[in-house]
Design a protein around this motif. Structure first.
Motif, PDB file in Angstrom:
ATOM      1  N   VAL A  94       0.866  -1.181   0.000  1.00 34.90           N
ATOM      2  CA  VAL A  94       0.000   0.000   0.000  1.00 34.90           C
ATOM      3  C   VAL A  94       0.894   1.219   0.000  1.00 34.90           C
ATOM      4  CG1 VAL A  94      -1.521   1.385   1.460  1.00 34.90           C
ATOM      5  CG2 VAL A  94      -2.031  -1.029   1.090  1.00 34.90           C
ATOM      6  N   ARG A  95       0.700   2.116  -0.962  1.00 38.33           N
ATOM      7  CA  ARG A  95       1.631   3.237  -1.109  1.00 38.33           C
ATOM      8  C   ARG A  95       1.007   4.595  -0.832  1.00 38.33           C
ATOM      9  NH1 ARG A  95       5.039   1.099   0.498  1.00 38.33           N
ATOM     10  NH2 ARG A  95       6.257   2.977   0.157  1.00 38.33           N
ATOM     11  N   ASN A  96      -0.327   4.700  -0.850  1.00 36.90           N
ATOM     12  CA  ASN A  96      -0.958   6.009  -0.702  1.00 36.90           C
ATOM     13  C   ASN A  96      -2.194   5.928   0.191  1.00 36.90           C
ATOM     14  OD1 ASN A  96       0.496   7.835  -2.820  1.00 36.90           O
ATOM     15  ND2 ASN A  96       0.039   5.948  -3.928  1.00 36.90           N
ATOM     16  N   GLU A 111       5.472   7.274   8.512  1.00 34.90           N
ATOM     17  CA  GLU A 111       6.679   6.643   9.036  1.00 34.90           C
ATOM     18  C   GLU A 111       6.876   5.244   8.476  1.00 34.90           C
ATOM     19  OE1 GLU A 111       6.105   6.900  13.234  1.00 34.90           O
ATOM     20  OE2 GLU A 111       6.890   8.956  13.368  1.00 34.90           O
ATOM     21  N   ALA A 112       5.767   4.615   8.051  1.00 29.21           N
ATOM     22  CA  ALA A 112       5.835   3.282   7.442  1.00 29.21           C
ATOM     23  C   ALA A 112       6.082   3.353   5.935  1.00 29.21           C
ATOM     24  CB  ALA A 112       4.553   2.517   7.722  1.00 29.21           C
ATOM     25  N   GLU A 129      -4.701  12.276  14.182  1.00 27.95           N
ATOM     26  CA  GLU A 129      -3.515  12.759  13.468  1.00 27.95           C
ATOM     27  C   GLU A 129      -2.364  11.767  13.554  1.00 27.95           C
ATOM     28  OE1 GLU A 129      -0.677  14.821  11.322  1.00 27.95           O
ATOM     29  OE2 GLU A 129      -2.858  15.039  11.365  1.00 27.95           O
ATOM     30  N   SER A 130      -2.189  11.151  14.708  1.00 23.60           N
ATOM     31  CA  SER A 130      -1.047  10.246  14.864  1.00 23.60           C
ATOM     32  C   SER A 130      -1.120   9.044  13.935  1.00 23.60           C
ATOM     33  CB  SER A 130      -0.938   9.769  16.323  1.00 23.60           C
ATOM     34  OG  SER A 130      -2.050   8.984  16.694  1.00 23.60           O
ATOM     35  N   SER A 131      -2.330   8.633  13.547  1.00 25.42           N
ATOM     36  CA  SER A 131      -2.456   7.516  12.609  1.00 25.42           C
ATOM     37  C   SER A 131      -1.901   7.876  11.240  1.00 25.42           C
ATOM     38  CB  SER A 131      -3.915   7.082  12.481  1.00 25.42           C
ATOM     39  OG  SER A 131      -4.721   8.132  11.990  1.00 25.42           O
ATOM     40  N   LEU A 132      -2.075   9.134  10.831  1.00 23.56           N
ATOM     41  CA  LEU A 132      -1.524   9.584   9.552  1.00 23.56           C
ATOM     42  C   LEU A 132       0.008   9.636   9.617  1.00 23.56           C
ATOM     43  CD1 LEU A 132      -4.009  12.493   8.676  1.00 23.56           C
ATOM     44  CD2 LEU A 132      -4.163  10.068   8.071  1.00 23.56           C
ATOM     45  N   VAL A 133       0.525  10.108  10.745  1.00 22.37           N
ATOM     46  CA  VAL A 133       1.974  10.156  10.933  1.00 22.37           C
ATOM     47  C   VAL A 133       2.557   8.743  10.922  1.00 22.37           C
ATOM     48  CG1 VAL A 133       3.822  10.797  12.528  1.00 22.37           C
ATOM     49  CG2 VAL A 133       1.869  12.329  12.195  1.00 22.37           C
TER      50      VAL A 133
END
Length: 324
Positions: A218-220, A279-280, A271-275
């Motif tokens: 998954v890239r996006n 990071e992945a 927000e932290s889920s997007l970060v």
């Protein structure tokens, strides 16, 4: 004597000690940081344990599929299940209103609408015929976004050449409204389908690719905030009504504790889920309100696509407008 009556009679004959164990069918890995549903379960279970009840978690898939879990809830063989909303919808389609795209502004808005419309009480009147109770709707994570293996999506036009995984006909209609296409794929087949190009993406919360180890392909992720991904907490009415007043009060309190805990968690991880995705190695498209507005307008046509009656759609729209 019916199977349900026989089950109730057996439970009553065994007595209170048997009723004190609460088996909970999990729907995800037991990770309270990444899974909203397990975050709810952890708080719910601790509250029950503190009240003196025994809790046993049943690993995801260990007691069967959604239909089998529903059957066990209905007969009192299973006390609590984190289930697909479709399990409720198979008995009372009105619940599908919570899955209409962009119907709610946020989780607090959904809670206000559910309370204003006495939605749980109304649905439970129907579920009573199956000895099932809906006691909570739990967010799996933050709002669903568009997850893809290739294209970065900021508008419906970016999806013109994509084939998306759909849960059901309602999602197929939504993709069509966006100018894209879809195909129904069971969740167990999603990883292979993404890697072989059968599908180009799916709709879900930002934590999902991390939870299920999909960040290698998954890239996006597009933060389109389409809908709140929800699980239905179902409870056996046979079991619940066989509890002592003390234990029943403990269960009611535990539901409230679980609801409060997962909503606090949701506020922290939006927000932290997007970060975490970034990071992945996943690219995150943070859409503007105007960009989301394009998706919202093109989604409205699916409200009356047949999954809900026009009367039910009218009721949901009135509820959400009056509580916005």
């Amino acid at each position: 004597m019916t199977l349900k009556s026989l089950t109730l009679a057996m439970l009553m004959a065994i007595g209170t000690p048997a009723l004190s164990e609460v088996k909970i069918a999990l729907d995800s890995n037991p990770d309270p940081e990444l899974s909203g549903s397990y975050n709810w379960i952890a708080a719910f279970g601790k509250s029950l344990t503190d009240a003196g009840l025994d809790v046993r978690e049943m690993p995801r898939g260990s007691i069967g599929d959604e239909a089998e879990k529903l059957d066990q809830i209905a007969t009192g063989l299973l006390e609590v299940s984190l289930s697909d909303v479709r399990s409720v919808g198979s008995i009372d389609p009105f619940i599908y209103g919570v899955r209409l795209p962009y119907i709610f502004d946020d989780m607090a808005h959904m809670d206000r609408a559910l309370a204003e419309g006495n939605v749980f009480a109304s649905i439970n009147e129907t579920l009573a015929s199956q000895d099932v109770m809906l006691v909570a709707l739990v967010p799996l994570g933050p709002y669903s976004g568009i997850i893809t293996t290739t294209a970065a999506v900021r508008s419906p036009t970016d999806m013109a050449d994509l084939r998306m995984r759909a849960l059901d006909d309602a999602q197929l209609s939504m993709y069509k409204a966006w100018g894209s296409s879809g195909t129904v794929v069971p969740w167990s087949e999603v990883p292979a389908s993404l890697q072989t190009g059968v599908i180009d993406g799916y709709l879900n919360s930002a934590f999902v690719p991390i939870m299920f180890g999909q960040t290698d392909f998954v890239r996006n992720f597009s933060d389109a905030r389409v809908m709140i991904p929800l699980r239905a907490v179902l409870m056996s009415r046979i079991w619940y009504e066989g509890l002592s007043d003390e234990d029943r009060n403990a269960v009611d309190t535990a539901v409230t504790v679980g609801n409060d805990a997962v909503r606090d968690w949701l506020a922290e991880v939006s927000e932290s889920s997007l970060v975490a995705l970034e990071e992945a190695g996943v690219t995150v498209q943070r859409l503007t309100d105007a960009e989301r507005g394009v998706f919202r307008e093109q989604s409205r046509s699916v409200y009356r696509s047949g999954l809900l009656s026009d009367e039910d759609v009218d009721r949901w729209e009135a509820l959400t407008e009056s509580t916005r």
